[in-house]
Design a protein around this motif. Structure first.
Motif, short mmCIF file in Angstrom:
data_model
loop_
_atom_site.label_atom_id
_atom_site.label_comp_id
_atom_site.label_asym_id
_atom_site.label_seq_id
_atom_site.Cartn_x
_atom_site.Cartn_y
_atom_site.Cartn_z
N THR A 75 -9.90 2.86 -4.08
CA THR A 75 -9.11 2.81 -2.85
C THR A 75 -8.81 1.36 -2.48
O THR A 75 -9.45 0.42 -2.97
CB THR A 75 -9.86 3.48 -1.69
OG1 THR A 75 -11.12 2.81 -1.48
CG2 THR A 75 -10.14 4.94 -2.00
N ASP A 76 -7.83 1.19 -1.60
CA ASP A 76 -7.50 -0.16 -1.13
C ASP A 76 -8.42 -0.55 0.02
O ASP A 76 -9.36 0.18 0.35
CB ASP A 76 -6.03 -0.26 -0.74
CG ASP A 76 -5.66 0.65 0.43
OD1 ASP A 76 -6.56 1.17 1.12
OD2 ASP A 76 -4.45 0.84 0.65
N SER A 77 -8.14 -1.69 0.62
CA SER A 77 -9.02 -2.20 1.69
C SER A 77 -9.00 -1.31 2.92
O SER A 77 -9.91 -1.39 3.76
CB SER A 77 -8.58 -3.61 2.08
OG SER A 77 -7.22 -3.62 2.51
N GLY A 134 -6.90 -6.63 -0.42
CA GLY A 134 -6.48 -6.61 0.98
C GLY A 134 -5.74 -7.87 1.39
O GLY A 134 -5.82 -8.30 2.55
N GLU A 177 -1.03 -5.29 -7.45
CA GLU A 177 -2.39 -4.79 -7.67
C GLU A 177 -3.43 -5.66 -6.97
O GLU A 177 -4.40 -5.14 -6.39
CB GLU A 177 -2.68 -4.71 -9.17
CG GLU A 177 -1.90 -3.61 -9.86
CD GLU A 177 -2.25 -3.48 -11.33
OE1 GLU A 177 -1.96 -2.42 -11.91
OE2 GLU A 177 -2.79 -4.44 -11.91
N LEU A 218 -5.77 4.64 -4.49
CA LEU A 218 -4.88 3.89 -5.38
C LEU A 218 -4.78 4.54 -6.76
O LEU A 218 -3.68 4.67 -7.31
CB LEU A 218 -5.39 2.45 -5.55
CG LEU A 218 -5.31 1.54 -4.33
CD1 LEU A 218 -5.97 0.20 -4.63
CD2 LEU A 218 -3.86 1.34 -3.90
N ALA A 264 -3.28 -5.00 -3.17
CA ALA A 264 -3.91 -3.74 -2.80
C ALA A 264 -5.42 -3.79 -3.01
O ALA A 264 -6.19 -3.26 -2.18
CB ALA A 264 -3.32 -2.60 -3.64
N SER A 265 -5.86 -4.42 -4.07
CA SER A 265 -7.29 -4.44 -4.40
C SER A 265 -8.10 -5.31 -3.46
O SER A 265 -9.25 -4.99 -3.11
CB SER A 265 -7.49 -4.91 -5.83
OG SER A 265 -6.90 -4.02 -6.76
N ALA A 305 -12.73 -2.98 -7.39
CA ALA A 305 -11.35 -3.43 -7.59
C ALA A 305 -11.07 -3.66 -9.08
O ALA A 305 -10.83 -4.78 -9.50
CB ALA A 305 -11.09 -4.70 -6.79
#
Length: 305
Positions: free
Chosen positions: A33-35, A100, A94, A40, A97-98, A188
């Protein structure tokens, strides 16, 4: 069909082992998931068997890679930078998203990761000049020390810096002729798994870098105890796990690299990994070979050479 009505094609992330892209032999996956907690992707959750397979691939590739000229290794690392440059937009998405980050900050991180490949590419044929040399001895001998790669290195990638920190721990290992088994950041892993695609389409021989995703502790334990692993980088391990791994690594006298305070797990990637890396990671996984050679007969005028 209009753009609004088409179904998106989700990316299938896989491991990178021996130049190929297998799924985990266990069949397990886990959600990334993202921050903000938004889904994801699903990525492979590697097993101990995957780790052992990666060691076999790294050992098989070691002879050819360590036997290549330092100049050639520099060309290969530069090629990785070229390929990463061509996929910059993907990695910006990427990393953002990884970790934040905003896209502008993620772009700075990706640019730094590309530059870091170039930086280490330039060191491949120069590190021998600062870690080796001629030693003065009392006698008619040449005494020469030269650096040689340690072998297979297990690398625990930073948990917070999914790309720049990752590149900063992989590049010096392979620049000096070692091969690597890398455990990506557990939370991540997407930039690391995508980096495997870059390596596969560059000139890096299969098996030189092997990338696993999953639980760091689960994968690091068998690697630290593996008799065919010659060294381990503990950057991505917390203090308690690092202590356990050091004990396991002592069984076959592995070289152990403990992270500098600025690189410790949990540190801010935007400030620590952007700093100049220095050469300590290049020399961490080198052995020194010293050769004595007679100079020949010495006369009143000095050496015969």
């Amino acid at each position: 069909m209009s753009e609004n009505n088409r179904l998106g094609v989700f990316k299938t992330y896989k491991l990178y082992v021996g130049g190929k892209f297998p799924r985990s032999e266990s069949g397990r996956v886990y959600e990334v998931t993202d921050s903000k907690g938004q889904w994801l992707a699903n990525v492979p959750q590697s097993s101990r068997k995957d780790a052992r397979d990666a060691v076999v691939a790294a050992r098989k590739a070691f002879g050819g890679w360590s036997g290549a000229t330092a100049y050639n290794r520099g060309q290969v690392l530069y090629r990785v930078a070229e390929m990463l440059e061509g996929r910059k937009e993907q990695f910006v998405r990427e990393v953002a998203a990884s970790e934040g980050l905003s896209k502008s900050k993620a772009a700075v991180v990706v640019d730094a990761a590309i530059d870091r490949w170039v930086w280490y590419a330039g060191w491949t044929d120069k590190i021998g000049q600062i870690s080796g040399g001629a030693n003065p001895v009392a006698g008619p001998f040449f005494n020469l020390s030269t650096p040689e790669p340690t072998g297979v290195v297990a690398v625990l990638a930073p948990q917070k810096s999914s790309l720049l920190g990752l590149v900063s721990v992989i590049a010096p290992v392979i620049a000096t002729g070692n091969t690597a088994v890398v455990i990506a950041s557990a939370d991540a892993p997407l930039p690391a798994l995508s980096l495997g695609e870059v390596l596969a389409t560059s000139d890096v021989p299969g098996g030189v870098v092997n990338i696993l995703s999953g639980a760091t502790a689960e994968l690091a334990a068998p690697l630290a105890a593996h008799q065919d692993v010659n060294a381990i980088d503990l950057t991505g391990a917390g203090a308690e796990l690092a202590k356990e791994l050091e004990i396991a690594a002592a069984d076959n006298l592995k070289r152990v690299l403990r992270p500098l305070p600025a690189e410790a797990d949990g540190s801010d990637p935007s400030t620590d990994w952007l700093a100049a890396p220095g050469t300590h990671r290049l020399t961490a996984f080198l052995e020194t070979k010293t050769v004595w050679h007679p100079t020949g007969a010495l006369g009143a005028s000095g050496s015969s050479y």
